[in-house]
Design an enzyme around this catalytic site. Structure first.
Site, PDB file in Angstrom:
ATOM      1  N   SER A   1     111.761  63.120  11.434  1.00  0.00           N
ATOM      2  CA  SER A   1     110.649  64.066  11.627  1.00  0.00           C
ATOM      3  C   SER A   1     109.278  63.431  11.439  1.00  0.00           C
ATOM      4  CB  SER A   1     110.800  65.247  10.657  1.00  0.00           C
ATOM      5  OG  SER A   1     111.001  64.787   9.342  1.00  0.00           O
TER       6      SER A   1
ATOM      7  N   VAL B   1     120.848  64.642   4.001  1.00  0.00           N
ATOM      8  CA  VAL B   1     121.711  63.442   4.027  1.00  0.00           C
ATOM      9  C   VAL B   1     122.383  63.169   2.685  1.00  0.00           C
ATOM     10  CG1 VAL B   1     120.449  62.287   5.903  1.00  0.00           C
ATOM     11  CG2 VAL B   1     119.793  61.845   3.517  1.00  0.00           C
TER      12      VAL B   1
ATOM     13  N   TYR C   1     114.914  53.106  -6.980  1.00  0.00           N
ATOM     14  CA  TYR C   1     114.720  52.816  -5.549  1.00  0.00           C
ATOM     15  C   TYR C   1     115.155  51.380  -5.215  1.00  0.00           C
ATOM     16  CZ  TYR C   1     111.942  52.784  -1.162  1.00  0.00           C
ATOM     17  OH  TYR C   1     111.509  52.694   0.143  1.00  0.00           O
TER      18      TYR C   1
ATOM     19  N   LYS D   1     118.139  50.403  -2.587  1.00  0.00           N
ATOM     20  CA  LYS D   1     117.876  49.584  -1.396  1.00  0.00           C
ATOM     21  C   LYS D   1     118.618  48.243  -1.471  1.00  0.00           C
ATOM     22  CE  LYS D   1     114.968  52.414   0.731  1.00  0.00           C
ATOM     23  NZ  LYS D   1     115.399  53.159   1.945  1.00  0.00           N
TER      24      LYS D   1
ATOM     25  N   ILE E   1     103.998  50.259   4.571  1.00  0.00           N
ATOM     26  CA  ILE E   1     103.727  50.817   5.899  1.00  0.00           C
ATOM     27  C   ILE E   1     103.009  52.156   5.703  1.00  0.00           C
ATOM     28  CG2 ILE E   1     104.738  51.434   8.135  1.00  0.00           C
ATOM     29  CD1 ILE E   1     105.456  48.553   7.266  1.00  0.00           C
TER      30      ILE E   1
HETATM   31  P1  NAP Z   1     108.297  59.621   4.803  1.00  0.00           P
HETATM   32  O1  NAP Z   1     107.068  59.527   5.653  1.00  0.00           O
HETATM   33  O2  NAP Z   1     108.189  60.183   3.440  1.00  0.00           O
HETATM   34  O3  NAP Z   1     109.414  60.436   5.626  1.00  0.00           O
HETATM   35  C1  NAP Z   1     110.665  60.670   5.034  1.00  0.00           C
HETATM   36  C2  NAP Z   1     111.622  61.201   6.063  1.00  0.00           C
HETATM   37  O4  NAP Z   1     112.922  61.316   5.450  1.00  0.00           O
HETATM   38  C3  NAP Z   1     111.258  62.589   6.545  1.00  0.00           C
HETATM   39  O5  NAP Z   1     111.641  62.693   7.889  1.00  0.00           O
HETATM   40  C4  NAP Z   1     112.109  63.499   5.661  1.00  0.00           C
HETATM   41  O6  NAP Z   1     112.429  64.763   6.252  1.00  0.00           O
HETATM   42  C5  NAP Z   1     113.374  62.650   5.565  1.00  0.00           C
HETATM   43  N1  NAP Z   1     114.199  63.001   4.417  1.00  0.00           N
HETATM   44  C6  NAP Z   1     113.907  62.857   3.088  1.00  0.00           C
HETATM   45  N2  NAP Z   1     114.935  63.283   2.330  1.00  0.00           N
HETATM   46  C7  NAP Z   1     115.887  63.715   3.203  1.00  0.00           C
HETATM   47  C8  NAP Z   1     117.182  64.275   3.033  1.00  0.00           C
HETATM   48  N3  NAP Z   1     117.709  64.487   1.825  1.00  0.00           N
HETATM   49  N4  NAP Z   1     117.894  64.605   4.143  1.00  0.00           N
HETATM   50  C9  NAP Z   1     117.371  64.402   5.374  1.00  0.00           C
HETATM   51  N5  NAP Z   1     116.165  63.862   5.592  1.00  0.00           N
HETATM   52  C10 NAP Z   1     115.426  63.534   4.515  1.00  0.00           C
HETATM   53  O7  NAP Z   1     108.972  58.197   4.622  1.00  0.00           O
HETATM   54  P2  NAP Z   1     108.782  56.827   5.444  1.00  0.00           P
HETATM   55  O8  NAP Z   1     107.669  56.063   4.850  1.00  0.00           O
HETATM   56  O9  NAP Z   1     108.786  57.108   6.913  1.00  0.00           O
HETATM   57  O10 NAP Z   1     110.120  56.062   5.030  1.00  0.00           O
HETATM   58  C11 NAP Z   1     111.269  56.020   5.859  1.00  0.00           C
HETATM   59  C12 NAP Z   1     112.257  55.044   5.265  1.00  0.00           C
HETATM   60  O11 NAP Z   1     111.654  53.762   5.144  1.00  0.00           O
HETATM   61  C13 NAP Z   1     112.734  55.407   3.856  1.00  0.00           C
HETATM   62  O12 NAP Z   1     114.097  55.075   3.701  1.00  0.00           O
HETATM   63  C14 NAP Z   1     111.880  54.539   2.968  1.00  0.00           C
HETATM   64  O13 NAP Z   1     112.521  54.294   1.737  1.00  0.00           O
HETATM   65  C15 NAP Z   1     111.764  53.295   3.828  1.00  0.00           C
HETATM   66  N6  NAP Z   1     110.613  52.451   3.506  1.00  0.00           N
HETATM   67  C16 NAP Z   1     109.347  52.915   3.684  1.00  0.00           C
HETATM   68  C17 NAP Z   1     108.280  52.066   3.392  1.00  0.00           C
HETATM   69  C18 NAP Z   1     106.848  52.478   3.586  1.00  0.00           C
HETATM   70  O14 NAP Z   1     105.964  51.705   3.200  1.00  0.00           O
HETATM   71  N7  NAP Z   1     106.556  53.625   4.159  1.00  0.00           N
HETATM   72  C19 NAP Z   1     108.521  50.788   2.897  1.00  0.00           C
HETATM   73  C20 NAP Z   1     109.824  50.354   2.723  1.00  0.00           C
HETATM   74  C21 NAP Z   1     110.871  51.203   3.043  1.00  0.00           C
HETATM   75  P3  NAP Z   1     111.433  66.063   6.089  1.00  0.00           P
HETATM   76  O15 NAP Z   1     110.296  65.811   7.053  1.00  0.00           O
HETATM   77  O16 NAP Z   1     112.266  67.236   6.470  1.00  0.00           O
HETATM   78  O17 NAP Z   1     110.978  66.063   4.667  1.00  0.00           O
END
Ligand code: NAP
Length: 242
Positions: A10, A60, A153, A157, A186
């Site tokens: 999303s 999930v 976390y 990971k 990011i």
């Molecule tokens: P984000 O903007 O917070 O978005 C999180 C997404 O995960 C949303 O679509 C949310 O859905 C969904 N979500 C959370 N809990 C869920 C659940 N229990 N069941 C189904 N969907 C769920 O996060 P992001 O930054 O895009 O991160 C995406 C991935 O990349 C994550 O695994 C994060 O750990 C990893 N990551 C991110 C970064 C960074 O800097 N951003 C760095 C390293 C790794 P809703 O919209 O319905 O809440």
């Protein structure tokens, strides 16, 4: 037909991955937990660009919800299969270990790690019988380096990376590849409260990454060109320590 399922599609990285996979020709299943408005926006962006997408809300971290959603989708799509799975949904609940509550630990492990097991085991059956599949797990720099304040976390990971390497060897002969992408910082909702000006001084490229820059690595791993890459972790972190 081969479908792509992106968890957490999303918003943030997941949305960019949905758009990338759609541009590569996949009909996309957009999973999310509760933000229907954002999920609908991802769907509209895909459709405006000429692609196809379906919403697939489920939590999930809850095994019964995961299996019900996949089973219902499969019943209504008997001729199709989920050929590409991107385990991207994730949360963080940062705290120093001495202050960390049970729920901070359990919810992060359930959402970032156990979800991988619940969903991948279910979807893998068809990939193996059809003899083609792509699994990409969204890891993190935190799972490679370990970051203070993130024992939960980092543990989730790092375990995801271990599982990626193990599963890759189990399924390689059936032309199913399993890889991970490890983003650094990011710009998404997950990082919007971080002190970007301070943190970017540590990043050799000098800025936070864009979701599209992570999505392009995922797209490469899904492509036929990456057929000989499995069990690998690609860092997308602007040169930050790996
Ligand atoms: P984000 O903007 O917070 O978005 C999180 C997404 O995960 C949303 O679509 C949310 O859905 C969904 N979500 C959370 N809990 C869920 C659940 N229990 N069941 C189904 N969907 C769920 O996060 P992001 O930054 O895009 O991160 C995406 C991935 O990349 C994550 O695994 C994060 O750990 C990893 N990551 C991110 C970064 C960074 O800097 N951003 C760095 C390293 C790794 P809703 O919209 O319905 O809440």
């Amino acid at each position: 037909m081969k479908y792509a399922l992106v968890t957490g599609g999303s918003r943030g990285l997941g949305r960019a991955v949905c758009l990338k996979l759609s541009a590569m020709g996949y009909p996309v299943l957009i999973n999310y937990k509760s933000n229907s408005e954002a999920a609908q926006e991802t769907k509209s962006l895909i459709e405006e660009a000429g692609g196809n997408a379906e919403l697939m809300p489920f939590d999930v971290s809850v095994q019964s919800e995961v299996e019900k959603a996949v089973d219902e989708w499969q019943e209504s799509h008997p001729e199709d299969y989920i050929a590409v799975l991107v385990n991207n949904a994730g949360i963080r609940r940062d705290n120093l270990m001495i202050f960390m509550q049970d729920d901070d630990w359990n919810s992060v492990l359930n959402t970032n790690l156990n979800s991988f097991f619940f969903l991948t085991r279910r979807v893998l059956k068809n990939m193996l019988s059809k003899r083609w599949g792509r699994i990409v797990n969204m890891a993190s720099l935190s799972g490679i380096k370990g970051l203070p304040g993130q024992t939960n976390y980092s543990a989730a990971k790092a375990a995801l990376i271990g599982a990626t390497k193990a599963l890759a060897q189990e399924v390689a002969a059936r032309k199913v590849t399993v890889n991970a992408v490890a983003p650094g910082f990011i710009a998404t909702d997950m990082t919007k409260e971080l002190p970007e000006d301070e943190l970017k001084k540590m990043i050799p490229v000098g800025r936070f990454g864009k979701p599209e820059e992570v999505a392009s690595a995922v797209g490469f791993l899904v492509s036929d060109e990456a057929a000989y890459i499995t069990g690998e972790v690609i860092s997308v972190n602007g040169g930050l320590y790996t």
